[in-house]
Design a protein around this motif. Sequence first.
Motif, mmCIF file in Angstrom:
data_model
loop_
_atom_site.group_PDB
_atom_site.id
_atom_site.type_symbol
_atom_site.label_atom_id
_atom_site.label_comp_id
_atom_site.label_asym_id
_atom_site.label_seq_id
_atom_site.Cartn_x
_atom_site.Cartn_y
_atom_site.Cartn_z
ATOM 1 N N PRO A 159 3.718 -25.496 -5.532
ATOM 2 C CA PRO A 159 2.562 -24.841 -6.149
ATOM 3 C C PRO A 159 1.361 -25.781 -6.287
ATOM 4 N N LYS A 160 0.245 -25.311 -5.773
ATOM 5 C CA LYS A 160 -1.048 -26.012 -5.802
ATOM 6 C C LYS A 160 -1.091 -27.289 -4.964
ATOM 7 N N GLU A 161 -0.008 -27.601 -4.246
ATOM 8 C CA GLU A 161 -0.025 -28.799 -3.404
ATOM 9 C C GLU A 161 -0.656 -28.518 -2.043
ATOM 10 N N LEU A 162 -0.554 -27.274 -1.579
ATOM 11 C CA LEU A 162 -1.173 -26.909 -0.308
ATOM 12 C C LEU A 162 -2.590 -26.409 -0.566
ATOM 13 N N ALA A 163 -3.499 -26.755 0.332
ATOM 14 C CA ALA A 163 -4.907 -26.388 0.155
ATOM 15 C C ALA A 163 -5.338 -25.422 1.254
ATOM 16 N N PHE A 164 -6.106 -24.405 0.866
ATOM 17 C CA PHE A 164 -6.673 -23.557 1.912
ATOM 18 C C PHE A 164 -8.183 -23.750 1.975
ATOM 19 N N GLY A 165 -8.662 -23.817 3.194
ATOM 20 C CA GLY A 165 -10.082 -24.033 3.428
ATOM 21 C C GLY A 165 -10.858 -22.737 3.341
ATOM 22 N N ASN A 166 -11.940 -22.760 2.608
ATOM 23 C CA ASN A 166 -12.753 -21.576 2.378
ATOM 24 C C ASN A 166 -14.192 -21.849 2.802
ATOM 25 N N ALA A 167 -14.669 -21.102 3.807
ATOM 26 C CA ALA A 167 -16.011 -21.337 4.331
ATOM 27 C C ALA A 167 -17.096 -20.841 3.384
ATOM 28 N N ALA A 168 -16.788 -19.818 2.593
ATOM 29 C CA ALA A 168 -17.775 -19.273 1.649
ATOM 30 C C ALA A 168 -17.077 -18.358 0.658
ATOM 31 N N GLY A 173 -12.196 -14.896 5.168
ATOM 32 C CA GLY A 173 -11.092 -15.837 4.988
ATOM 33 C C GLY A 173 -10.714 -16.010 3.535
ATOM 34 N N HIS A 174 -11.715 -16.095 2.674
ATOM 35 C CA HIS A 174 -11.464 -16.283 1.246
ATOM 36 C C HIS A 174 -10.715 -15.086 0.669
ATOM 37 N N ILE A 175 -11.165 -13.884 1.001
ATOM 38 C CA ILE A 175 -10.544 -12.680 0.443
ATOM 39 C C ILE A 175 -9.092 -12.560 0.885
ATOM 40 N N ASN A 176 -8.839 -12.753 2.180
ATOM 41 C CA ASN A 176 -7.460 -12.615 2.671
ATOM 42 C C ASN A 176 -6.548 -13.700 2.119
ATOM 43 N N ALA A 177 -7.025 -14.929 2.034
ATOM 44 C CA ALA A 177 -6.202 -16.012 1.494
ATOM 45 C C ALA A 177 -5.914 -15.788 0.009
ATOM 46 N N ALA A 178 -6.923 -15.346 -0.731
ATOM 47 C CA ALA A 178 -6.726 -15.094 -2.158
ATOM 48 C C ALA A 178 -5.782 -13.915 -2.383
ATOM 49 N N LEU A 179 -5.869 -12.900 -1.533
ATOM 50 C CA LEU A 179 -4.932 -11.775 -1.635
ATOM 51 C C LEU A 179 -3.510 -12.207 -1.300
ATOM 52 N N LEU A 180 -3.376 -13.115 -0.338
ATOM 53 C CA LEU A 180 -2.051 -13.652 -0.004
ATOM 54 C C LEU A 180 -1.451 -14.337 -1.226
ATOM 55 N N GLU A 181 -2.261 -15.138 -1.912
ATOM 56 C CA GLU A 181 -1.782 -15.796 -3.129
ATOM 57 C C GLU A 181 -1.340 -14.773 -4.177
ATOM 58 N N ALA A 182 -2.186 -13.759 -4.382
ATOM 59 C CA ALA A 182 -1.926 -12.793 -5.449
ATOM 60 C C ALA A 182 -0.713 -11.916 -5.167
ATOM 61 N N THR A 183 -0.609 -11.435 -3.926
ATOM 62 C CA THR A 183 0.475 -10.490 -3.606
ATOM 63 C C THR A 183 1.817 -11.179 -3.407
ATOM 64 N N GLU A 184 1.785 -12.448 -2.962
ATOM 65 C CA GLU A 184 3.042 -13.152 -2.692
ATOM 66 C C GLU A 184 3.387 -14.175 -3.757
ATOM 67 N N LYS A 185 2.595 -14.194 -4.823
ATOM 68 C CA LYS A 185 2.889 -15.052 -5.983
ATOM 69 C C LYS A 185 2.997 -16.530 -5.581
ATOM 70 N N MET A 188 -2.290 -21.925 -4.218
ATOM 71 C CA MET A 188 -2.847 -22.986 -3.377
ATOM 72 C C MET A 188 -4.106 -23.528 -4.041
ATOM 73 N N THR A 189 -4.507 -24.684 -3.622
ATOM 74 C CA THR A 189 -5.761 -25.254 -4.099
ATOM 75 C C THR A 189 -6.879 -24.809 -3.159
ATOM 76 N N THR A 190 -7.890 -24.182 -3.704
ATOM 77 C CA THR A 190 -9.003 -23.688 -2.889
ATOM 78 C C THR A 190 -10.038 -24.783 -2.680
ATOM 79 N N VAL A 191 -10.379 -25.039 -1.426
ATOM 80 C CA VAL A 191 -11.422 -26.011 -1.097
ATOM 81 C C VAL A 191 -12.558 -25.245 -0.426
ATOM 82 N N THR A 192 -13.666 -25.072 -1.157
ATOM 83 C CA THR A 192 -14.809 -24.325 -0.629
ATOM 84 C C THR A 192 -15.825 -25.300 -0.054
ATOM 85 N N TYR A 193 -16.277 -25.021 1.150
ATOM 86 C CA TYR A 193 -17.166 -25.938 1.875
ATOM 87 C C TYR A 193 -18.608 -25.435 1.871
ATOM 88 N N LYS A 194 -19.500 -26.233 1.346
ATOM 89 C CA LYS A 194 -20.919 -25.882 1.400
ATOM 90 C C LYS A 194 -21.446 -25.956 2.826
#
Length: 335
Positions: A159-168, A173-185, A188-194
């Motif tokens: 938990p929270k050791e894997l990071a997913f890259g978020n372009a915005a 990408g952000h919505i699908n990755a966040a839904l994956l977290e929510a639905t599959e319990k 991850m650590t979110t890394v948002t890139y400016k």
Amino acid sequence: MPAHRTSTSLRRTICTILAGTLLLSALPAAVQAQDNWPSKPIQIIVPVAPGAVHDLIIRALQPRLSQELGQTVVIVNKPGADWAVGTIAGKNSAPDGYTWVMASIPTTANAVLKKVPYDPVADFTAVANLGSTGGVMVVPPELGVKTLADFIKLARTKPKELAFGNAAVGSLGHINAALLEATEKIEMTTVTYKGGQSQMLTDLLANRVNFAVLSPIVAMPHIQSGKLVPLAIAQAQRSPLMPNVPTTVELGYPRLTIQAWSGMLMPAGVSPAIVKRANAALHVAAAQPDVVAQLQKQGIIVAPPTPPEAVAKMIRDEMTEWPKLFELAKIKRQD
């Protein structure tokens, strides 16, 4: 009857007749403008930079669209502020049918997540939906997983050791990755890139972030070179660009199907007759075999002909559904 009353009645009658005459004389000009449309070049505002997926879509349609309309079609890229710059320019253009603006998930999602000076429903006229593409979920090979189920299993143990890259924030990408977290319990650590997707991709290839959801056209070269491993594509049918990659629906994750649609809008107030003709021209252009083949090479699934009213409903539905999805995915407003 007193003379002043007769005079007053006569003046009112004359004014009424003159007003009616002026109105009737103006009507033919308005009707003629619609009948002659388009009588000058059409400008299409693309709220992303040249070479981005939505830019490639309209450029694939441009030659045949120009042929269908009998006018030059000029593409104007106005990137910035996660689609907002170009979208606002489209909203503020004259409602005469000569300025169009491309739309997609950011058009509606931003209006829910941020304070933007436009309303996707009230400020625009829906014209057409051209196609869609899902994001492909990828990981670096160093992670040692080859399936989405394996990745979920690994993430649950770390938990929270894997990071997913978020372009915005609010991106596909952000919505699908966040839904994956929510639905599959999983967490991850979110890394948002400016710096957007290019900077994120650099870190993903170096395994500094461990998971991302990319557009197929961006992911494909790195998948082919073995630098990224595809786990699934977040849509209901397989991508023409990567037919061997299973869909999230096939794998039993039906909630993970948020796709980037590519639509066309005009500012509010455009004549329905003009909108109908534009819709027909866009769908004729998109249905040409060479255009379909070109779009498939970019991972785009061409949408069937859809009337403007159906596109307007799709946008209204998104505006209703986004708050629920963002709450589920724990994506907060950015005010």
